[in-house]
Design a protein around this motif. Structure first.
Motif, short mmCIF file in Angstrom:
data_model
loop_
_atom_site.label_atom_id
_atom_site.label_comp_id
_atom_site.label_asym_id
_atom_site.label_seq_id
_atom_site.Cartn_x
_atom_site.Cartn_y
_atom_site.Cartn_z
N THR A 93 -21.51 19.84 -68.73
CA THR A 93 -22.79 19.18 -68.46
C THR A 93 -23.86 19.78 -69.35
N THR A 197 -28.20 15.80 -64.90
CA THR A 197 -28.72 15.02 -63.78
C THR A 197 -29.68 15.86 -62.97
N SER A 320 -28.99 10.39 -63.28
CA SER A 320 -29.43 10.90 -61.98
C SER A 320 -29.37 9.81 -60.91
N VAL A 323 -25.68 8.94 -59.72
CA VAL A 323 -25.03 9.84 -58.74
C VAL A 323 -25.86 10.01 -57.49
N ARG A 325 -27.50 9.22 -53.80
CA ARG A 325 -26.85 8.79 -52.55
C ARG A 325 -27.14 7.31 -52.31
N ARG A 348 -19.00 4.00 -54.20
CA ARG A 348 -19.41 5.26 -53.59
C ARG A 348 -18.27 5.85 -52.78
N GLY A 351 -15.45 9.00 -56.16
CA GLY A 351 -15.58 9.79 -57.36
C GLY A 351 -15.70 8.96 -58.62
N GLU A 353 -18.27 7.82 -59.85
CA GLU A 353 -19.49 8.13 -60.59
C GLU A 353 -19.19 8.85 -61.89
N GLN A 354 -18.06 9.53 -61.97
CA GLN A 354 -17.69 10.21 -63.21
C GLN A 354 -17.52 9.21 -64.35
N LEU A 357 -20.95 8.49 -65.67
CA LEU A 357 -21.47 9.59 -66.48
C LEU A 357 -20.77 9.68 -67.83
#
Length: 448
Positions: A93, A197, A320, A323, A325, A348, A351, A353-354, A357
């Motif tokens: 990151t 993020t 941001s 990821v 909520r 959601r 995982g 969200e990777q 990103l």
């Protein structure tokens, strides 16, 4: 033509300065801390050796020369053979220190002492000049022939992107501890550096459920409909709970149950990749900035550098929000235009969200397409989502009209502008829903 070549050629003084800088960097990279102190002592004593009455200066001057000479000779005489194997994580990151292990093996027939291990890292040739990585060399204990040792390395990726390891460099320090010969070991490898993020508020747009066409893969989670429609062959990514086990036992191949069309809560996160003003106007904008900010007509930062800082901030804002909520059954679609229109979806709790990103780690500004491309992508996707979050690089008439068209279609829309100050395009237009300053990302993202 002769005049043109003369005007573009570097002056002799500049070429000599560049040559001296390269040689100085080469020398300093091969001296240890103690060696640099001896070199400093050499530089101090050489100032005073013109005084022939100060015999002590001559002695110190000669001692420094002798130490550096023998250290270089002994360092060049050292030889070795090594192997390197990295144990890298899946991602890094930007802005977060990365710690990982490197397995160093002595493949030679002699014991190796006083070693230092450093990474050889390079960004792509077309990468931004501000994309750098900070690393330090790590000392390694003595290695007997055939012996391996695990070394903990630490890097600081300054920005997102694809990090390329070209190899490793082993420093063979001479017995005096002043000079180290550098042995390059090819070990190419790559690592994805994700954008940084910041804590963001929940994505609560009060978006209703929307109809999802049958056959379009939208999410693993079920929507409002659970009516059985039929069986089909298993595809990677299908949930285990949808496998029809009696058919699996009968045919010997997994079959998956299909259901009728579903209604799901779906949001779109749109990243604006079109700089404002367009690149064709950067020279004019740079001249205007120079006249406004610098009395002598020299701008402190180039327009390209300012746009890069703004774009990187926009990517961090999008990451941001990606990821942040949200409700358990909400699907988030990331939309942007780079070399082509891209859509990456995430559910959601899985995982996914990777994947968002990773897509943002490689996104670049779109400099060769009109803004119409992004408008078409967003409007064609609007019937399948209940809400849209736009991360914008400008707030002009075109972008404002896009927001109005989405709201006219019954969508919940939130427009976020990433900019230092309201630019000229904002004059006469209603304010966006939020303004995030690149210099205060964490503070402004938390206040959305």
């Amino acid at each position: 033509m002769a005049q043109q070549r003369t005007s573009t050629a570097l002056p002799l003084r500049a070429r000599l300065a560049r040559f001296a800088a390269r040689k100085s960097a080469w020398t300093l990279s091969r001296l240890t801390t103690a060696g640099k102190l001896v070199l400093l002592g050499y530089g101090v004593t050489i100032i005073f050796v013109v005084d022939t009455r100060a015999t002590l200066n001559y002695q110190l001057f000669g001692l420094c020369i002798a130490l550096l000479f023998f250290a270089v000779v002994l360092g060049l005489a050292r030889r070795g053979s090594f192997g390197v194997r990295r144990i890298l994580p899946r991602h890094a990151t930007a802005g977060v220190p990365l710690r990982y292990a490197v397995r160093l093996t002595n493949t030679g027939d002699r014991e190796a002492r006083s070693l230092e291990l450093a990474e050889d890292i390079a960004w792509p040739d077309n990468g931004s000049p501000t994309r750098r990585i900070r690393s330090v060399s790590t000392p390694v204990d003595a290695l007997a022939p055939g012996q391996s040792r695990s070394v903990t390395m630490q890097l600081l990726p300054v920005s997102r992107g694809l990090l390329r390891f070209e190899g490793a460099t082993v420093g063979l320090v001479d017995p005096l501890g002043l000079y180290k010969g550098l042995l390059h070991i090819p070990a190419p490898e790559t690592l994805v550096v994700l954008p940084r993020t910041y804590p963001a508020p929940p994505l609560d747009l009060r978006a209703g459920r929307r109809y999802q066409p049958r056959g379009q893969r939208t999410t693993i989670a079920s929507g409002d409909s659970q009516e059985f429609a039929g069986l089909r062959d298993y595809r990677p990514g299908d949930p285990v709970r949808h496998i029809h086990w009696p058919s699996f036992a009968r045919f010997g191949e997994p079959k998956v149950k299909e259901f009728q069309d579903e209604y799901l809560t779906r949001l779109a996160l749109v990243l604006d990749t079109f700089p404002y003003p367009p690149p064709s106007q950067w020279a004019e904008a740079a001249g205007e900035d120079a006249r406004q900010n610098a009395p002598d007509g020299s701008a402190k930062r180039s327009t390209a550098a300012i746009h890069e800082e703004q774009f990187e901030a926009a990517v961090s804002v999008a990451a941001s929000l990606a990821v942040a909520r949200r409700q358990q059954d909400t699907v988030l679609d990331l939309l942007f235009v780079a070399d082509e229109a891209r859509q990456v979806s995430a559910e959601r709790g899985r995982g996914d969200e990777q994947a968002l990103l990773e897509a943002l780690a490689a996104v670049e500004p779109c400099l060769d397409k009109p803004m119409d491309v992004l408008e078409r992508v967003v409007l064609s996707h609007a019937p399948f989502v209940g809400g849209v979050i736009l991360v914008l690089l400008a707030w002009d008439t075109r972008r404002r009209q896009l927001v109005d068209r989405l709201r006219a279609a019954g969508l919940e829309v939130r427009a976020v502008l990433v900019a230092d100050l309201p630019n000229a395009a904002m004059r006469g237009l209603p304010q966006p829903d939020g303004i995030i300053r690149p210099q205060r990302l964490e503070e402004d993202i938390a206040a959305l």
